[in-house]
Design a protein around this motif. Structure first.
Motif: not given
Length: 112
Positions: A55-63, A80-88
């Protein structure tokens, strides 16, 4: 239903994080506090059926991913492209955690 609580908590997290940054008046701070309370209540409800770590991992990651996107779309933050990459990567991780998690089945009192 537990995953809906996690989703609700992550969505509301976006609002209270924005509130922490932009609140100027007592009413805005009150709204931020209410959002925090609702968000954490949803997390507590989700933890009744799902493992806390999941729950914590999904909550913090998706948030976190949602906050970065909202910051870019509404508050002119740099994306930036790097931010998009890490969000992905975060999104793939959240999906992976959800796919490999099993909801717990409550054991009735007096049962074995």
């Amino acid at each position: 239903m537990a995953w809906l609580y996690v989703l609700l908590a992550a969505i509301i997290e976006v609002f209270w994080v924005i509130g922490l940054r932009y609140s100027d008046s007592a009413i805005e701070w009150a709204g931020t506090v209410v959002a925090i309370i609702i968000s954490f209540y949803a997390i507590i409800k989700a933890c009744e059926k799902l493992p806390s770590g999941t729950v914590y991992a999904v909550f913090t990651g998706s948030g976190a991913a949602a906050i970065v996107l909202v910051d870019f779309l509404f508050f002119n933050a740099e994306l930036s492209i790097m931010k998009v990459f890490f969000i992905a990567i975060i999104i793939v991780g959240v999906i992976g955690i959800k796919m490999t998690s099993v909801e717990s089945i409550p054991v009735e009192e007096g049962g074995e």
